[in-house]
Design an enzyme around this catalytic site. Structure first.
Site, PDB file in Angstrom:
ATOM      1  N   TYR A  47     -19.695  -4.958  -8.447  1.00 41.04           N
ATOM      2  CA  TYR A  47     -20.725  -5.310  -7.451  1.00 41.04           C
ATOM      3  C   TYR A  47     -22.141  -5.293  -8.026  1.00 41.04           C
ATOM      4  O   TYR A  47     -23.085  -5.693  -7.353  1.00 41.04           O
ATOM      5  CB  TYR A  47     -20.679  -4.360  -6.241  1.00 41.04           C
ATOM      6  CG  TYR A  47     -19.373  -4.328  -5.488  1.00 41.04           C
ATOM      7  CD1 TYR A  47     -18.388  -5.282  -5.699  1.00 41.04           C
ATOM      8  CD2 TYR A  47     -19.126  -3.327  -4.550  1.00 41.04           C
ATOM      9  CE1 TYR A  47     -17.184  -5.230  -5.009  1.00 41.04           C
ATOM     10  CE2 TYR A  47     -17.929  -3.282  -3.854  1.00 41.04           C
ATOM     11  CZ  TYR A  47     -16.961  -4.231  -4.101  1.00 41.04           C
ATOM     12  OH  TYR A  47     -15.780  -4.164  -3.413  1.00 41.04           O
ATOM     13  N   HIS A 104      -9.575  -1.580  -9.395  1.00 41.96           N
ATOM     14  CA  HIS A 104     -10.058  -2.580  -8.429  1.00 41.96           C
ATOM     15  C   HIS A 104      -8.983  -3.632  -8.132  1.00 41.96           C
ATOM     16  O   HIS A 104      -8.726  -3.967  -6.972  1.00 41.96           O
ATOM     17  CB  HIS A 104     -11.321  -3.257  -8.982  1.00 41.96           C
ATOM     18  CG  HIS A 104     -12.163  -3.900  -7.932  1.00 41.96           C
ATOM     19  ND1 HIS A 104     -13.510  -4.010  -8.033  1.00 41.96           N
ATOM     20  CD2 HIS A 104     -11.849  -4.482  -6.749  1.00 41.96           C
ATOM     21  CE1 HIS A 104     -13.996  -4.619  -6.958  1.00 41.96           C
ATOM     22  NE2 HIS A 104     -12.998  -4.920  -6.162  1.00 41.96           N
TER      23      HIS A 104
HETATM   24  N1  NAP Z   1     -11.228  -3.664  -3.156  1.00 47.52           N
HETATM   25  C1  NAP Z   1     -11.549  -4.934  -3.028  1.00 47.52           C
HETATM   26  O1  NAP Z   1     -11.017  -5.815  -3.738  1.00 47.52           O
HETATM   27  C2  NAP Z   1     -12.581  -5.332  -2.016  1.00 47.52           C
HETATM   28  C3  NAP Z   1     -12.687  -6.682  -1.637  1.00 47.52           C
HETATM   29  C4  NAP Z   1     -13.632  -7.018  -0.669  1.00 47.52           C
HETATM   30  C5  NAP Z   1     -14.446  -6.029  -0.113  1.00 47.52           C
HETATM   31  N2  NAP Z   1     -14.340  -4.719  -0.518  1.00 47.52           N
HETATM   32  C6  NAP Z   1     -15.209  -3.653   0.046  1.00 47.52           C
HETATM   33  O2  NAP Z   1     -15.104  -3.692   1.465  1.00 47.52           O
HETATM   34  C7  NAP Z   1     -16.396  -3.843   2.035  1.00 47.52           C
HETATM   35  C8  NAP Z   1     -16.339  -4.571   3.359  1.00 47.52           C
HETATM   36  O3  NAP Z   1     -15.743  -5.827   3.246  1.00 47.52           O
HETATM   37  P1  NAP Z   1     -16.574  -7.216   3.275  1.00 47.52           P
HETATM   38  O4  NAP Z   1     -17.931  -6.970   2.800  1.00 47.52           O
HETATM   39  O5  NAP Z   1     -15.719  -8.196   2.558  1.00 47.52           O
HETATM   40  O6  NAP Z   1     -16.519  -7.675   4.807  1.00 47.52           O
HETATM   41  P2  NAP Z   1     -16.796  -7.021   6.255  1.00 47.52           P
HETATM   42  O7  NAP Z   1     -17.317  -5.651   6.144  1.00 47.52           O
HETATM   43  O8  NAP Z   1     -15.555  -7.261   7.063  1.00 47.52           O
HETATM   44  O9  NAP Z   1     -17.886  -8.011   6.843  1.00 47.52           O
HETATM   45  C9  NAP Z   1     -19.199  -8.055   6.388  1.00 47.52           C
HETATM   46  C10 NAP Z   1     -19.891  -9.194   7.120  1.00 47.52           C
HETATM   47  O10 NAP Z   1     -19.855  -8.946   8.528  1.00 47.52           O
HETATM   48  C11 NAP Z   1     -21.170  -8.947   9.067  1.00 47.52           C
HETATM   49  N3  NAP Z   1     -21.246  -7.836  10.035  1.00 47.52           N
HETATM   50  C12 NAP Z   1     -21.338  -6.515   9.773  1.00 47.52           C
HETATM   51  N4  NAP Z   1     -21.365  -5.801  10.901  1.00 47.52           N
HETATM   52  C13 NAP Z   1     -21.294  -6.687  11.925  1.00 47.52           C
HETATM   53  C14 NAP Z   1     -21.283  -6.552  13.322  1.00 47.52           C
HETATM   54  N5  NAP Z   1     -21.345  -5.365  13.921  1.00 47.52           N
HETATM   55  N6  NAP Z   1     -21.200  -7.682  14.072  1.00 47.52           N
HETATM   56  C15 NAP Z   1     -21.122  -8.904  13.482  1.00 47.52           C
HETATM   57  N7  NAP Z   1     -21.132  -9.089  12.150  1.00 47.52           N
HETATM   58  C16 NAP Z   1     -21.218  -7.991  11.366  1.00 47.52           C
HETATM   59  C17 NAP Z   1     -22.091  -8.764   7.892  1.00 47.52           C
HETATM   60  O11 NAP Z   1     -23.284  -9.511   8.116  1.00 47.52           O
HETATM   61  P3  NAP Z   1     -24.730  -8.782   8.187  1.00 47.52           P
HETATM   62  O12 NAP Z   1     -25.014  -8.298   6.808  1.00 47.52           O
HETATM   63  O13 NAP Z   1     -25.586  -9.902   8.641  1.00 47.52           O
HETATM   64  O14 NAP Z   1     -24.598  -7.683   9.188  1.00 47.52           O
HETATM   65  C18 NAP Z   1     -21.321  -9.377   6.740  1.00 47.52           C
HETATM   66  O15 NAP Z   1     -21.550 -10.767   6.660  1.00 47.52           O
HETATM   67  C19 NAP Z   1     -17.176  -4.588   0.934  1.00 47.52           C
HETATM   68  O16 NAP Z   1     -18.555  -4.574   1.157  1.00 47.52           O
HETATM   69  C20 NAP Z   1     -16.699  -3.828  -0.270  1.00 47.52           C
HETATM   70  O17 NAP Z   1     -17.358  -2.573  -0.363  1.00 47.52           O
HETATM   71  C21 NAP Z   1     -13.393  -4.374  -1.453  1.00 47.52           C
END
Ligand code: NAP
Length: 271
Positions: A47, A104
């Site tokens: 990241y 990861h």
């Molecule tokens: N291990 C892996 O391979 C892997 C893969 C993917 C992700 N991850 C981890 O998991 C975390 C979360 O997953 P993600 O970032 O893919 O997706 P997520 O948390 O499901 O969604 C994030 C998105 O949702 C929006 N959001 C957040 N809160 C909201 C709410 N209350 N209402 C409406 N929209 C909202 C955010 O926009 P705004 O910023 O505009 O609020 C952002 O665009 C990552 O940040 C990372 O740390 C790990």
């Protein structure tokens, strides 16, 4: 803060995801999240924000209460490289220890026993407190648990109402591992879903909160990401309502075959 227990380790059930957050904004959000009550922050070597995450954790003044996860890149899973990369992560984070270190993505070019052996060594040498995996399938989980010299406390996987992950969740439970849900609001896709909005209305909650509650009510930890301070509180307010059994089943019915959001096609292929 509720926790998910796995092999004697406690994982705070709500964490802050930080993928795509960078620099001062990232540090500020991490600090603010911890002030609100988050006790779990998720980062990764990939990241490019470990320094900012560490800065936010230190600035909160609550380092001792916060579980910080980082993840080793798949290209760095060979033992020597893994050890070097963990030391580099710690230097960027500027923290005393990595609370939870994950693979990861699996990399078929490096034997799992070698990677897990190196992770166990990093744990024994005091660089990390606990180890686990991410994006592991049912078959890989069985192999990992067989060869690991130290307990594997979790599998971090994509998990939200639009994806059926029942098999891998069951495999984690059988192995005594916690499930940590990434993309728990489907990258924002929960917002705007008719059923989640409808159920949310009944409880005075948003669709995103319903998606997160559906997961935590199953004992799954969630790591929603937001770049907006006001959404930090929204995503944290999950414990003043409860979904009925019928609502839980209805939400599970949203799962689709093609519900995966995160693209696996780039990851190294198994021969
Ligand atoms: N291990 C892996 O391979 C892997 C893969 C993917 C992700 N991850 C981890 O998991 C975390 C979360 O997953 P993600 O970032 O893919 O997706 P997520 O948390 O499901 O969604 C994030 C998105 O949702 C929006 N959001 C957040 N809160 C909201 C709410 N209350 N209402 C409406 N929209 C909202 C955010 O926009 P705004 O910023 O505009 O609020 C952002 O665009 C990552 O940040 C990372 O740390 C790990």
């Amino acid at each position: 803060m509720q926790v998910v227990e796995a092999k004697g380790f406690q994982i705070p059930i709500i964490g802050l995801g930080t993928w795509a957050l960078r620099g001062r904004d990232c540090a500020r959000l991490v600090e603010q999240a911890i002030r609100i009550g988050y006790r779990h922050v998720d980062t990764a070597q990939m990241y490019d924000n470990e320094a900012a995450v560490g800065e936010g954790v230190r600035a909160s003044g609550l380092r001792g209460e916060v579980m910080v996860t980082t993840k080793v890149q798949p290209e760095r899973l060979a033992p020597h490289d893994l050890e070097r990369s963990v030391k580099e992560s710690l230097a960027r984070l500027r923290l005393d220890v990595i609370d939870l270190l994950l693979i990861h993505w699996p990399n078929p070019r490096v034997p799992l026993s070698e990677t897990l052996g190196a992770m166990a060594k990093m744990k024994r040498d005091g660089y990390v407190k606990q180890i686990g995996v991410s994006n592991f399938t049912v078959t890989l989980l069985a192999e990992a648990n067989k060869v690991s010299l130290e307990p594997l406390v979790c599998n971090q996987i994509e998990c939200h109402p639009f994806l059926d992950q029942d098999k891998v969740i069951a495999a984690c439970r059988t192995a005594g591992m916690a499930v940590v849900a990434y993309s728990p609001i489907a990258r924002g896709g929960a917002k705007g879903d008719k059923l989640l909005e409808q159920i949310g209305k009944i409880h005075g909650k948003s669709a995103a909160q319903v998606s997160l509650r559906w997961l935590t009510q199953q004992g799954i930890a969630v790591i929603p990401r937001t770049s907006k301070v006001e959404r930090l509180s929204e995503n944290f307010a999950l414990f003043d309502f409860e979904l009925s059994d019928a609502e839980m089943r209805e939400i599970a019915g949203l799962a689709r075959r093609d519900g995966r959001i995160v693209d696996w096609s780039w990851s190294p292929k198994w021969d």
